[in-house]
Structures are given as structure tokens and as C-alpha cells.
Write a protein that holds these residues in place. Sequence first.
Motif, PDB file in Angstrom:
ATOM      1  N   GLN A  65      -9.127  -6.204   5.429  1.00 26.10           N
ATOM      2  CA  GLN A  65      -9.292  -4.735   5.138  1.00 26.10           C
ATOM      3  C   GLN A  65      -7.880  -4.288   5.084  1.00 26.10           C
ATOM      4  O   GLN A  65      -6.953  -4.409   6.217  1.00 26.10           O
ATOM      5  N   ALA A  66      -7.186  -3.971   3.873  1.00 29.98           N
ATOM      6  CA  ALA A  66      -5.726  -3.790   3.501  1.00 29.98           C
ATOM      7  C   ALA A  66      -5.191  -2.536   3.442  1.00 29.98           C
ATOM      8  O   ALA A  66      -6.105  -1.601   2.872  1.00 29.98           O
ATOM      9  N   LEU A  67      -4.232  -2.389   3.955  1.00 26.60           N
ATOM     10  CA  LEU A  67      -3.359  -1.117   3.576  1.00 26.60           C
ATOM     11  C   LEU A  67      -2.367  -1.466   2.610  1.00 26.60           C
ATOM     12  O   LEU A  67      -1.498  -2.432   2.786  1.00 26.60           O
ATOM     13  N   VAL A  68      -2.407  -0.961   1.167  1.00 24.21           N
ATOM     14  CA  VAL A  68      -1.713  -1.150   0.273  1.00 24.21           C
ATOM     15  C   VAL A  68      -0.770  -0.012  -0.232  1.00 24.21           C
ATOM     16  O   VAL A  68      -1.291   1.095  -0.603  1.00 24.21           O
ATOM     17  N   ALA A  69       0.529  -0.210  -0.300  1.00 24.08           N
ATOM     18  CA  ALA A  69       1.372   0.646  -0.756  1.00 24.08           C
ATOM     19  C   ALA A  69       1.940   0.256  -1.963  1.00 24.08           C
ATOM     20  O   ALA A  69       2.120  -0.713  -2.419  1.00 24.08           O
ATOM     21  N   LEU A  70       1.681   1.165  -3.058  1.00 25.98           N
ATOM     22  CA  LEU A  70       2.222   0.825  -4.395  1.00 25.98           C
ATOM     23  C   LEU A  70       2.687   2.167  -5.226  1.00 25.98           C
ATOM     24  O   LEU A  70       2.609   3.250  -4.821  1.00 25.98           O
ATOM     25  N   LYS A  71       3.599   1.817  -6.215  1.00 24.49           N
ATOM     26  CA  LYS A  71       3.952   2.908  -7.045  1.00 24.49           C
ATOM     27  C   LYS A  71       3.135   3.573  -7.720  1.00 24.49           C
ATOM     28  O   LYS A  71       1.990   2.995  -8.300  1.00 24.49           O
ATOM     29  N   SER A  72       3.238   5.106  -7.781  1.00 21.07           N
ATOM     30  CA  SER A  72       2.441   5.804  -8.551  1.00 21.07           C
ATOM     31  C   SER A  72       2.882   7.053  -8.812  1.00 21.07           C
ATOM     32  O   SER A  72       3.383   7.788  -8.062  1.00 21.07           O
ATOM     33  N   GLY A  73       3.414   7.192 -10.218  1.00 16.58           N
ATOM     34  CA  GLY A  73       3.951   8.412 -10.916  1.00 16.58           C
ATOM     35  C   GLY A  73       5.566   8.385 -10.438  1.00 16.58           C
ATOM     36  O   GLY A  73       5.988   9.526  -9.956  1.00 16.58           O
ATOM     37  N   GLY A  74       6.314   7.395 -10.045  1.00 17.91           N
ATOM     38  CA  GLY A  74       7.383   7.525  -9.307  1.00 17.91           C
ATOM     39  C   GLY A  74       7.430   7.498  -7.969  1.00 17.91           C
ATOM     40  O   GLY A  74       8.647   7.194  -7.512  1.00 17.91           O
ATOM     41  N   SER A  75       6.345   7.501  -7.370  1.00 20.58           N
ATOM     42  CA  SER A  75       6.351   7.806  -5.834  1.00 20.58           C
ATOM     43  C   SER A  75       5.626   6.670  -5.228  1.00 20.58           C
ATOM     44  O   SER A  75       4.854   5.922  -6.072  1.00 20.58           O
ATOM     45  N   VAL A  76       5.637   6.494  -3.986  1.00 18.63           N
ATOM     46  CA  VAL A  76       4.847   5.464  -3.362  1.00 18.63           C
ATOM     47  C   VAL A  76       3.741   6.201  -2.402  1.00 18.63           C
ATOM     48  O   VAL A  76       3.928   7.106  -1.979  1.00 18.63           O
ATOM     49  N   VAL A  77       2.411   5.497  -2.856  1.00 16.13           N
ATOM     50  CA  VAL A  77       1.217   6.133  -2.346  1.00 16.13           C
ATOM     51  C   VAL A  77       0.609   4.986  -1.387  1.00 16.13           C
ATOM     52  O   VAL A  77       0.860   3.789  -1.767  1.00 16.13           O
ATOM     53  N   LEU A  78      -0.241   5.223  -0.366  1.00 18.54           N
ATOM     54  CA  LEU A  78      -0.774   4.424   0.236  1.00 18.54           C
ATOM     55  C   LEU A  78      -2.220   4.386   0.056  1.00 18.54           C
ATOM     56  O   LEU A  78      -2.828   5.404   0.116  1.00 18.54           O
ATOM     57  N   LYS A  79      -2.903   3.186  -0.170  1.00 19.26           N
ATOM     58  CA  LYS A  79      -4.529   3.179  -0.579  1.00 19.26           C
ATOM     59  C   LYS A  79      -5.044   2.025   0.452  1.00 19.26           C
ATOM     60  O   LYS A  79      -4.171   1.374   0.887  1.00 19.26           O
ATOM     61  N   THR A  80      -6.484   2.103   0.617  1.00 18.94           N
ATOM     62  CA  THR A  80      -6.879   1.126   1.413  1.00 18.94           C
ATOM     63  C   THR A  80      -7.930   0.506   0.514  1.00 18.94           C
ATOM     64  O   THR A  80      -8.687   0.832  -0.305  1.00 18.94           O
ATOM     65  N   PHE A  81      -7.894  -0.990   0.692  1.00 18.10           N
ATOM     66  CA  PHE A  81      -8.771  -1.820   0.036  1.00 18.10           C
ATOM     67  C   PHE A  81      -9.572  -2.732   0.579  1.00 18.10           C
ATOM     68  O   PHE A  81      -9.085  -3.306   1.834  1.00 18.10           O
ATOM     69  N   ASN A  82     -10.602  -3.000   0.251  1.00 19.92           N
ATOM     70  CA  ASN A  82     -11.824  -3.991   1.101  1.00 19.92           C
ATOM     71  C   ASN A  82     -11.600  -5.331   0.008  1.00 19.92           C
ATOM     72  O   ASN A  82     -12.010  -5.369  -1.235  1.00 19.92           O
TER      73      ASN A  82
END
Length: 222
Positions: free
Chosen positions: A78-95
Motif C-alpha cells: 500500500q503505497a504513498l507516491v509523490a509525483l510531479k503534476s503541473g509543476g508541483s508535487v502531489v501525493l497519491k495513494t496506490f494499491n
Amino acid sequence: MVLLISPVCSLTCTSQKLTGNKLYSNCTDLPQLDAYLHWTYNASNSSLSVAFIAAPAGKNGWVAWAINPTAEGMAGSQALVALKSGGSVVLKTFNISSYSSIVESKLSFEVWDTRAEEKDGKITIFATVKVPEKAEKVNQVWQVGPSVTNGKPDKHEFKPPNLASKGSLKLVETSAGSTTNGTSSNSNSTGSGDNKSGASRIGENFGLGLGLVMFLLSIFRF
């Protein structure tokens, strides 16, 4: 003497400064991917607060920290993933149900106080997660990737460091001279290899540097 000693005192988690001078009870230099984990385990409410730090594998890449409730390794994590989106960093959760299936979804356990930030080429993931009551350890996985497509992390490399970026995070230490509530300032077991706390590494490196200085002084003594 300063010039001789300084190069061997490399950066470790103990020298990192988090935003707002946020402090955690423990920190660990993870053994793969030049990553670090600051963490506090609260046995009273079975929660684990973390700050995971790593550099993405590409300019527009991603970093991830995960708990696998059922096994070691990525599949099932169960992952917390920080990635670039529109020039900023967002945090999403992935199974991560398998190596070929990455689905954005809620995690199988509670998570709160989540955010991510980028500074000096590294990304930090902040979060607090609920762990099983009286858990002594959790299976952790961490990873970095090169790019993002349509808001989803692209595949990471499958080199030895990527495949070895997993292990157990001991929440409760019961050996002699250690704490039993996961709040010691030293790091606990984190994965494959002989992983030492940042404080221990600095101490060893300082000793090596000082020994080198004394040796040189003995050679050039008048």
C-alpha cells in the motif's frame, strides 16, 4: 585537520533538517537508493508517523514509500507516491496488487496528515499511518522512478538497488540496552545488508579521519 576530517563525514539522516524543524524519535539511512526515513511510533494509538526522503530517478519522476501488510516486496504493498503534476508535487495513494497493476485507490489502512514537498532535488513524503495494535514491525518498501504519465508513475528500473529496496522496520526493540516503545534516537532494522544509524556512521567516520590526521602528524613531525 578540518580539511582532512570533513570529507569522510558524509550526509546522514541525523544531519537533515525537516520543514518547520519537525522532529521524529528515530531516523534511518535506508540501505538502497540514497533514501532516508524519519519516524515515530506511538504505541498508545498504534500509529506510525514518517518523513521519507529520496530523489526521483528523473527530473519529472516520482518517489514512493509503502507498507506491505501481508508480505515482503512490492506486490501487495500500500503505497504513498509523490509525483510531479503541473509543476508541483502531489501525493497519491496506490494499491500495488502486482508488478504490472498499479491502481490509485484508498489504502487498506488509515492514513492522515499526508503531504509532499520538493527541496534541493529531493522529495519528502509526510504521513501518519495506522498499524496493527501491538505490532512489533512492519514490512516497508521504497522506490524511485524516472517519469509520470497521465498522473500515474511509470515503471522504475529493475537494477539491484531497486529490487533490494525493501525490509522490516522494527517498531519495538526488545534487546538489552534498547527501548521497548520504538522511541530511541537510533535507527532500527530496515532491510537487507548491514544498515547502521547516521549517528553511528558519523562516529566511525570521525574516528577514521582523526586516525589519519594523527598518522600524518607523526610523519611530518619536526
